[in-house]
Scaffold this motif. Structure first.
Motif: not given
Lengths: 529, 303
Positions: A378, A381-382, A385-386, A393, A395, B58-63, B88, B90, B248-249
């Motif tokens: 995960e 993937a983040q 994506t950035r 993802v 799994t 949105d994975l770009a907004q999550v770090s 993660a 969120r 999971i995302t």
């Protein structure tokens, strides 16, 4: 007042007697994974090999840093270019009282590669070798080309007694009938899903271990395993989840042991299909596989914030990786460092490769194999994506994952495009991951067996093959370093993320020698007294 | 004259079936409160993308740099995580809003589809009787003899992950309840004179089934719909908790709870507890509404 003194006296006496374990006691161990069989040659799998090491000995043993030690063989040396001679230990008795000699070794080597229905065979260590008995306590092993890794291979195969007969099956081991070895413990019983019990072998040929009896209990869930330790149900656990480490460190009744493992966690990319099934253009259309371009692979490596993975996902319990093995192992090159986090550089490389707006990708990974594996997927993937590579993802449990990752596609090809995997080098040197992960896939010669991205480079292949046939350590080191630098530094054949650090925890007063092969060996658990 | 009979008397003046139903329903303060709570939850679920501070999918907004922050902590960009963040990174407020959306959506959708199938099958069984009835009801019996969680697990193991797969699994385990309920009340209604009358007028089967029989079987059905919707939401959460529901995302409430479970021992309670509370409130409010509906619609309990 007298009554009070009596009370204090009682309390002191109770405290002194408090540890139930001690010299000669029973040790209860909570394991993350139990073996799939007691048959030591059925399944070449971590938990099986760990457990087998208790009741079976091998010709050569390995210490916690994977250095070789004499086992059932007292010495070994090459005689001629392609033959190794092993001198066997005399006076060793099996658990049933019979004597150990060269016949048992030859019997074992005959059986081990040919166990029916084996999910992952010990043939890797034995195929292409011929065995000859010189006398009762000497054997010769020959190969076609010079083979420096012979003693390491011999450290992988547990020796069984020839008295069990050629017809012996896996079920005979599971019931205990054939589970007769020469190890420091003798097998008592195995109730799958509940417990595995072993007792000390009083006739063991080497130093006797501390514990008289060991009970292994499988406790799959991490929090449940920690809770069992805190509640006192078990004395010792393996695979402590990183998130619980700070809490356990603060608990004065618990003692932790930690060690770097020889396992690297890495990303493998499809480098052979023009149309890769899980790589799409933005919006979902087909594109030519961008992962074929080394600049894209380099961009992915730059996009990874390895420090964030180590600090936030692994709670600081891991080491960021730039090659196949951590510092201190054979074959590590000083010229490769972990790629620094550089999202702008990654975007620039993507643009240069013709993907200024990125593309779409799915990362596949297991969710019950490596420490925090699904969370790492995960996080990767983040990060991707950035920089513009929109990453989904997926799994799944390891039982499904590895089959699909290795041969789930058409014609038994790897199914996925971009995967998270790990590789533990059992030999403690980089030839193991090099030949399995980065040498061109060649089923017949046993190369690239886990090369799920099908990285292929003739120059790298030649260096690896030369290294595997070079007995001189200095020359071999140069070849291995060269191969690593080309395959990872130049080709980005795989992208390493980090090396695992494993943690064990026991009650106060129990220490454990952390092993680089991640095995949980009860002989390594010692009390402080 | 007591207040209640007075209100009754007033109501009688302009009494329609719906007004009587509504006034009976709102007699219970608990049920009224539950309905209000449910309305708020439904609103949040419907408008999650506009209500939630971030898009947790949105994975770009999550770090991961924001992972497991305690409630009230500030992110490096100044946002405040009122309920903390999960493993993660969120924001839990957003994750719960979106999780409710999935849970309610899946619960209601599967309820509606299962009801449509169950009604058609149950009505047919009661109306045609004989072999059709025997065949259908034996299938229902077989279906009900397996625990629903087991059936759903097997189905998801075969189908794989995803919202659509979850829907299929939930419909499969639920339709039998509707079929059985509808058949029971349809059997009673079928023997009444108005159905005979309709038959004598030579009306078509379909018209009799859906225009005459079905409306009179509605009261028990409405109760089953509420109970089953709550059940479906709980089942979806269970499946996600076991890790076989959604990717999971894109966590639903069950998956958020499962993810937080591993942090429990390290005292990071908020990852599991807040989604758990949201799930609890949702299911309890639906069940309270359902209970009151049962009381109001059951002729034997009619005051």
């Amino acid at each position: 007042m007298q009554f009070r003194n009596l009370l204090i006296g009682c309390a002191v006496a109770a405290l002194a007697a408090a540890p139930a374990w001690g010299q000669g006691g029973t040790l209860t161990v909570g394991l993350k994974a139990e073996p799939s069989s007691i048959d030591p040659h059925y399944h070449n799998l971590g938990p099986n090999n760990s457990m087998a090491a208790h009741y079976f000995s091998r010709l050569v043993e390995q210490d916690d840093k994977l250095r070789l030690l004499p086992g059932l063989a007292v010495s070994w040396k090459p005689v001629g270019d392609t033959t190794w001679e092993f001198k066997l230990r005399e006076g060793v008795k099996f658990h049933d009282g019979s004597d150990f000699n060269a016949d048992d070794v030859l019997f074992t080597f005959e059986r081990a590669p040919n166990v029916p229905n084996s999910p992952s065979s010990f043939g890797t260590y034995l195929k292409g070798k011929s065995f000859a008995k010189v006398d009762d306590y000497t054997i010769h092993i020959s190969t076609e080309r010079p083979y420096p890794l012979m003693p390491v291979d011999m450290a992988a195969v547990p020796i069984i007694s020839s008295d069990v007969g050629a017809e012996v099956g896996t079920a005979d081991f599971n019931s205990g009938k054939a589970a007769i070895g020469t190890g420091p413990y003798r097998f008592v019983e195995w109730v799958p899903g509940d417990r595995l019990v072993i007792e000390r072998n009083e006739d063991y040929f080497d130093a006797k271990p501390e514990w008289e009896k060991i009970v292994f209990k499988p406790i799959k869930s991490g929090p449940a395993r920690v809770a069992a330790l805190l509640a006192g149900d078990v004395d010792f656990i393996d695979n402590v989840p990183p998130i619980d480490i700070p809490r356990l460190k603060g608990d004065e009744n618990v003692q932790l042991s930690q060690g770097v493992s020889s396992r690297v966690i890495y990303l493998h990319m499809d480098q052979y299909r023009e149309n890769s099934p899980f790589v799409k253009a933005n919006g979902g259309g087909d594109i030519k596989n961008p992962l074929l371009d080394v600049r894209v692979r380099k961009a992915i490596s730059k996009a990874l914030d390895r420090d964030a993975i180590v600090d936030r996902v692994m709670e600081g319990v891991a080491i960021k990786a730039g090659q196949l093995l951590p510092e201190g192992f054979f074959g590590v090159t000083p010229n490769l460092q972990p790629e620094p986090y550089d999202p702008e550089g990654a975007k620039a490389l993507l643009a240069e490769a013709g993907y200024p707006d990125g593309f779409e990708l799915t990362i596949h990974g297991p969710n019950d194999r490596y420490i925090n594996d699904a969370k790492i997927c995960e996080a990767v993937a983040q990060m991707l994506t950035r920089v513009g590579i929109r990453t989904a993802v997926e799994t799944m449990p390891k039982a499904v994952y590895f089959r699909r990752a290795s041969r789930g596609g058409p014609d038994n090809s790897p199914e996925f495009s971009f995967i998270l995997v790990g590789w533990g080098s059992g030999t403690g040197e980089s030839s193991s991951p090099l030949r399995s992960l980065l040498h061109t896939y060649d089923k017949d010669r046993g190369f690239g067996a886990s090369n799920r991205g099908r990285h292929s480079d003739a120059e790298v292949d030649k260096l690896i093959e030369d290294a595997l046939a070079t007995v001189d350590d200095d020359a071999r080191l140069k070849l291995l370093q060269g191969a690593t630098e080309l395959a990872i530094g130049r080709n980005q054949g795989i992208i390493p993320t980090h090396y695992q650090v494993n943690t064990w925890a026991g009650k106060k007063g129990l220490s454990y020698t952390a092993r680089a092969d991640e095995r949980t060996i009860a002989m390594g658990v010692t009390s402080d007294k | 004259m007591s207040a209640r009979t007075e209100r009754r008397a007033q109501a009688v003046a302009v009494e329609t079936p719906f007004r009587r139903f509504a006034s009976d329903f709102f007699e219970s303060r608990i049920a009224t409160a539950a309905l209000a709570v449910f309305a708020v939850i439904a609103f949040i679920a419907l408008f999650a993308p506009w209500i939630a501070p971030t898009d947790p999918y949105d994975l770009a907004q999550v770090s991961v740099l924001d992972s497991h922050m305690p409630p009230g902590a500030e992110a490096f960009d100044g946002r405040v995580f009122w309920l903390g963040t999960d493993g993660a990174g969120r924001d839990l407020v957003s994750a719960i809003c979106y999780g409710l959306r999935i849970s309610l959506g899946v619960g209601v959708m599967s309820g509606v589809i299962a009801m449509a199938i169950g009604c058609a099958v149950g009505l047919a069984a009661a109306y045609f009787g004989g072999r059709v009835d025997t065949l259908i009801m034996r299938i229902v019996d077989i279906q009900l003899s397996f625990p629903s969680i087991l059936v759903a697990l097997v189905l998801l193991a075969v189908l794989g992950k995803g919202v659509d797969k979850i829907l299929i699994a939930l419909v499969t385990v639920q339709w039998a309840y509707y079929a059985r309920t509808v058949r029971a009340s349809a059997l009673v209604e079928r023997s009444k004179e108005y159905i005979d009358a309709a038959s004598c007028l030579a009306l078509g089967h379909r018209r009799i089934l859906f225009r005459h029989l079905l409306p009179n079987c509605m009261p028990p059905l409405i109760v089953v719909v509420t109970v089953q919707t709550a059940h479906a939401i709980a089942l979806e959460a269970t499946l996600s908790f076991l890790g076989i529901g959604l990717p999971i995302t894109e966590p639903s409430l069950g998956l958020l709870i499962a993810n937080g479970f591993e942090y429990m021992l390290s005292m990071k309670y908020w990852i599991s507890v807040y989604p758990g509370v949201a799930l609890l409130v949702t299911i309890v409010s639906i069940n309270l509404v359902g209970d009151q509906l049962r009381d109001v619609l059951n002729p034997r309990l009619q005051k």
